[in-house]
Motif scaffolding. Structure first.
Motif, PDB file in Angstrom:
ATOM      1  N   THR A 161     -41.805 -27.133 -12.585  1.00  0.00           N
ATOM      2  CA  THR A 161     -41.579 -27.692 -13.975  1.00  0.00           C
ATOM      3  C   THR A 161     -41.721 -26.450 -15.200  1.00  0.00           C
ATOM      4  N   TRP A 181     -35.593 -39.776 -19.361  1.00  0.00           N
ATOM      5  CA  TRP A 181     -36.422 -39.661 -18.112  1.00  0.00           C
ATOM      6  C   TRP A 181     -36.267 -40.819 -17.338  1.00  0.00           C
ATOM      7  N   GLN A 195     -36.227 -23.885  -9.896  1.00  0.00           N
ATOM      8  CA  GLN A 195     -37.188 -24.866  -9.166  1.00  0.00           C
ATOM      9  C   GLN A 195     -36.881 -24.900  -7.761  1.00  0.00           C
ATOM     10  N   GLN A 205     -49.747 -28.103 -14.144  1.00  0.00           N
ATOM     11  CA  GLN A 205     -48.978 -27.360 -15.043  1.00  0.00           C
ATOM     12  C   GLN A 205     -49.826 -27.433 -16.258  1.00  0.00           C
ATOM     13  N   TYR A 241     -38.588 -24.232 -14.696  1.00  0.00           N
ATOM     14  CA  TYR A 241     -37.679 -24.830 -15.523  1.00  0.00           C
ATOM     15  C   TYR A 241     -37.963 -24.746 -17.185  1.00  0.00           C
ATOM     16  N   ASP A 242     -39.187 -24.790 -17.562  1.00  0.00           N
ATOM     17  CA  ASP A 242     -39.563 -24.716 -18.891  1.00  0.00           C
ATOM     18  C   ASP A 242     -39.269 -23.240 -19.389  1.00  0.00           C
ATOM     19  N   SER A 262     -46.232 -24.465 -11.480  1.00  0.00           N
ATOM     20  CA  SER A 262     -45.425 -25.529 -10.836  1.00  0.00           C
ATOM     21  C   SER A 262     -43.872 -25.119 -11.020  1.00  0.00           C
ATOM     22  N   SER A 274     -47.746 -32.300 -13.027  1.00  0.00           N
ATOM     23  CA  SER A 274     -47.982 -32.097 -14.636  1.00  0.00           C
ATOM     24  C   SER A 274     -49.162 -31.846 -14.705  1.00  0.00           C
TER      25      SER A 274
END
Length: 299
Positions: free
Chosen positions: A66, A100, A194, A57, A69-70, A64, A54
């Protein structure tokens, strides 16, 4: 994903056993004890998230999984997470935090079934990349919680499974395996991106198996092959792998400020930490996506 003939090899494997089918774990611990140990490890991982993927990112040019994904959900979030004023983010959403935590509990339960040979989550964050590489060099069969980097790419696959002379990645998901109805059998794009990201890093490091294959373990503990060399659908014949590469190029352009993004109101907005900021901006611009059922693609 399990492209080509490897899909048959993966499909032939049985789904993972239920808890009561397992004997006590290593060191004589019960299955319940193993779950508690992994759950604690997963929660420790969550507590140190700011030190791992994170952070890269939100604070550097590293790309990343992530972010991929975003990107599927909202390209504008990718831009704001790196280039936006972080003080304008909303406070953490309690519902998102609940999801989460449920995801962490599900992951901890699944991990106890898998026969992990190297648990990198138990390693301090700063040492995880080194220990992941060491585990792959040793040829460990199943690596949990690894960390990989190559060039401007960073990824933290839940699982790395040895196959042949290399590794394929897997992710543990608390959601359904496919888009929409499970009977439709269409892969989830954000999962595919991912997994493709991990494959690219493995290939660049020389640890991939060359197959463009990966897998997801879903909410029912089923192992689901993700075959990235397959077309996305009957009408859309672009492969998942090529689609990922195009998305990766878009993310690079966004981070390099060569590709501007605009917010758009959508179903996922209320779960995003930029919701308040974006909504004010959309209202100020009288954006068309404020009209019901008029989304980003129709704007």
């Amino acid at each position: 994903m399990d492209p080509g003939g490897a899909r048959e090899r993966t499909a032939a494997r049985p789904r993972y056993a239920r808890w009561d089918d397992r004997s006590p774990g290593a060191g004589g611990r019960s299955a319940a004890g193993e779950r508690c140990a992994y759950r604690g490890s997963a929660r420790n991982q969550a507590a140190t998230t700011s030190l791992t993927e994170s952070t890269f990112q939100a604070r550097s040019e590293m790309i990343s999984a992530t972010q991929l994904y975003d990107f599927v959900q909202c390209p504008h979030r990718v831009s704001l997470d790196v280039l936006g004023d972080q003080s304008l983010r909303d406070e953490p959403n309690s519902f998102v935090q609940l999801l989460w935590e449920q995801g962490l509990d599900h992951e901890a339960d699944i991990v106890t079934l898998l026969g992990i040979s190297a648990d990198i989550r138990r390693v301090p964050p700063a040492d995880r990349e080194r220990e992941t590489l060491a585990a792959m060099q040793r040829g460990d069969q199943l690596i949990y919680g690894g960390r990989l980097t190559s060039g401007d790419l960073v990824g933290e696959p839940d699982l790395l499974e040895r196959r042949g002379g290399g590794y394929i990645p897997g992710d543990i998901k608390s959601g359904s395996r496919f888009e929409g109805d499970d009977g439709d059998g269409k892969l989830k794009k954000h999962y595919a991106y991912q997994l493709a990201h991990y494959i690219l890093i493995l290939d660049q490091l020389g640890f991939g198996d060359g197959s463009r294959e990966a897998f997801v373990i879903d909410r029912r503990a089923n192992r689901v092959p993700y075959v990235l060399t397959e077309p996305q659908g009957i009408r859309n014949t672009e492969t998942w792998w090529d689609s990922y590469l195009h998305a990766l190029a878009d993310v690079r352009a966004i981070l390099g400020q060569a590709q501007p993004t605009l917010g758009a109101l959508c179903g996922e907005c209320k779960l995003c930490h930029w919701h308040s900021y974006c909504r004010k901006d959309l209202v100020m611009r009288d954006d068309l996506t404020l009209i019901a059922e008029l989304g980003r693609s129709k704007r």
